[in-house]
Design an enzyme around this catalytic site. Structure first.
Site, PDB file in Angstrom:
ATOM      1  N   HIS A  22      73.250 117.160  25.492  1.00 49.04           N
ATOM      2  CA  HIS A  22      72.731 118.344  24.282  1.00 49.04           C
ATOM      3  C   HIS A  22      73.862 118.034  23.297  1.00 49.04           C
ATOM      4  O   HIS A  22      75.009 117.971  23.459  1.00 49.04           O
ATOM      5  CB  HIS A  22      72.522 119.796  24.754  1.00 49.04           C
ATOM      6  CG  HIS A  22      71.073 119.994  25.519  1.00 49.04           C
ATOM      7  ND1 HIS A  22      71.233 120.823  26.591  1.00 49.04           N
ATOM      8  CD2 HIS A  22      69.760 119.278  25.225  1.00 49.04           C
ATOM      9  CE1 HIS A  22      69.983 120.806  26.840  1.00 49.04           C
ATOM     10  NE2 HIS A  22      69.218 119.911  26.396  1.00 49.04           N
ATOM     11  N   ARG A  60      66.236 114.837  24.458  1.00 48.07           N
ATOM     12  CA  ARG A  60      65.244 115.876  24.578  1.00 48.07           C
ATOM     13  C   ARG A  60      64.772 116.721  23.191  1.00 48.07           C
ATOM     14  O   ARG A  60      63.960 117.267  23.131  1.00 48.07           O
ATOM     15  CB  ARG A  60      66.214 117.054  25.205  1.00 48.07           C
ATOM     16  CG  ARG A  60      66.687 116.717  26.671  1.00 48.07           C
ATOM     17  CD  ARG A  60      65.623 116.887  27.742  1.00 48.07           C
ATOM     18  NE  ARG A  60      66.284 116.624  28.968  1.00 48.07           N
ATOM     19  CZ  ARG A  60      66.573 117.491  29.853  1.00 48.07           C
ATOM     20  NH1 ARG A  60      66.622 118.753  29.475  1.00 48.07           N
ATOM     21  NH2 ARG A  60      67.066 117.187  30.942  1.00 48.07           N
ATOM     22  N   CYS A  65      74.008 127.453  27.555  1.00 48.84           N
ATOM     23  CA  CYS A  65      72.773 127.451  28.264  1.00 48.84           C
ATOM     24  C   CYS A  65      72.045 128.706  29.008  1.00 48.84           C
ATOM     25  O   CYS A  65      70.921 129.047  28.991  1.00 48.84           O
ATOM     26  CB  CYS A  65      72.638 126.137  29.066  1.00 48.84           C
ATOM     27  SG  CYS A  65      73.314 124.794  28.524  1.00 48.84           S
ATOM     28  N   ASP A 119      64.978 125.237  36.506  1.00 48.94           N
ATOM     29  CA  ASP A 119      65.860 125.139  35.339  1.00 48.94           C
ATOM     30  C   ASP A 119      65.473 126.468  34.338  1.00 48.94           C
ATOM     31  O   ASP A 119      66.370 126.421  33.525  1.00 48.94           O
ATOM     32  CB  ASP A 119      65.705 123.859  34.690  1.00 48.94           C
ATOM     33  CG  ASP A 119      66.203 122.661  35.223  1.00 48.94           C
ATOM     34  OD1 ASP A 119      67.405 122.555  35.459  1.00 48.94           O
ATOM     35  OD2 ASP A 119      65.496 121.641  35.293  1.00 48.94           O
ATOM     36  N   ARG A 140      60.247 121.214  32.106  1.00 52.92           N
ATOM     37  CA  ARG A 140      60.377 122.516  31.579  1.00 52.92           C
ATOM     38  C   ARG A 140      59.548 123.122  30.528  1.00 52.92           C
ATOM     39  O   ARG A 140      59.891 124.285  30.032  1.00 52.92           O
ATOM     40  CB  ARG A 140      62.165 122.242  30.991  1.00 52.92           C
ATOM     41  CG  ARG A 140      63.195 121.875  31.833  1.00 52.92           C
ATOM     42  CD  ARG A 140      64.466 122.171  31.593  1.00 52.92           C
ATOM     43  NE  ARG A 140      64.923 123.511  31.341  1.00 52.92           N
ATOM     44  CZ  ARG A 140      65.814 124.012  30.654  1.00 52.92           C
ATOM     45  NH1 ARG A 140      66.630 123.258  30.245  1.00 52.92           N
ATOM     46  NH2 ARG A 140      65.938 125.366  30.255  1.00 52.92           N
TER      47      ARG A 140
HETATM   48  N1  GLY Z   1      69.430 121.203  34.348  1.00 56.00           N
HETATM   49  C1  GLY Z   1      69.154 121.419  32.993  1.00 56.00           C
HETATM   50  C2  GLY Z   1      68.555 120.434  32.378  1.00 56.00           C
HETATM   51  O1  GLY Z   1      68.549 119.226  32.466  1.00 56.00           O
HETATM   52  O2  GLY Z   1      67.540 120.909  31.366  1.00 56.00           O
END
Ligand code: GLY
Length: 254
Positions: A162, A132, A249, A61, A86
């Site tokens: 987001h 997140r 993004c 990502d 990530r």
């Molecule tokens: N695929 C981007 C994310 O979920 O952070």
């Protein structure tokens, strides 16, 4: 005005990126490369000097660079992604940003925050509390912003990945809004540009030096933003949409 952007070329591992989509399928690597180059060309056309980072295969990502750092006029903040897969991306971007900026700060555990949950409105930053981004991450970033003469506040979200999945600030007090944010009382002071649910993907768009860049294929959004007085530039980002990624993004803009 923005003068610069940082992007990262997608790696072949992009097909292993995170996705909640059940219907869009896997991204096509070759097509993603073509779309990414078009995205760079659009940013360049808007007057930005674009730094293109090498692909980072270890992190599927990692082309979504916006999530791993916030560049403000007064400091840079390295985030701590809520998605465990990530987290290591931050070291890759920190290495790059340390060569360009002073005043580098970082979010620490147990805080989590992703750049897609941060919306800049002048020197105020809205922080989305999402799956997140947690309250500890939000508190830390607001503290850092305050230390550097800026401010922040939180908005809770329930339905989208987001904050900027459903909100985009376009300067001159104009706010693109969609879905759960349409009736959010904390956003009441702006001129809303409402995006219909069937075009919700286009609610993630970016203001760059008087123009607004939107994803290709959303005619109502295009017309409404035009009606608000902005030149609109469309670019095709379907391969990134397959990974829940929006236009914003794909770059850090400053
Ligand atoms: N695929 C981007 C994310 O979920 O952070």
């Amino acid at each position: 005005m923005f003068t610069n952007a940082i992007v990262r070329t997608p790696g072949r591992s992009i097909v292993e990126g995170l996705s909640d989509s059940k219907t869009l399928g896997l991204p096509n690597y070759e097509q993603a490369i073509i779309q990414h180059q078009s995205y760079i060309d659009v940013l360049t056309k808007c007057g930005l000097d674009v730094l293109v980072l090498e692909p980072c295969e270890e992190y599927p990502d990692s082309t979504f660079v916006e999530d791993v750092a916030l560049i403000t006029p007064n400091c840079v903040i390295i985030t701590r992604p809520g998605a465990p897969s990530r987290r290591g991306e931050v070291h890759e971007i920190e290495f790059v940003l340390k060569q360009k900026f002073n005043n580098i700060e970082a979010i620490e555990a147990p805080g989590t925050i992703e750049g897609g949950d941060i919306m800049m409105v002048g020197d105020h930053y809205y922080i989305g509390l999402s799956e997140r981004t947690n309250i500890e991450g939000a508190k830390q970033i607001i503290q850092i912003l305050t230390k550097y003469g800026m401010s922040g506040s939180t908005i809770s979200l329930k339905k989208v990945l987001h904050l900027k999945t459903g909100l985009s600030y376009l300067k001159e007090n104009n706010l693109v809004v969609c879905g759960e944010f349409i009736k959010d009382s904390s956003l009441g002071g702006y001129n809303p540009i409402e995006i219909p649910e069937k075009e919700s993907y286009a609610a993630n768009c970016i203001w760059v030096n008087e123009s607004v860049i939107i994803p290709l294929g959303y005619p109502t959004t295009k017309q409404r933003i035009k009606n608000a007085g902005y030149p609109v530039i469309e670019t095709d980002v379907t391969e990134f949409q397959k990974l829940d990624g929006g236009l914003s993004c794909l770059s850090l803009r400053y």
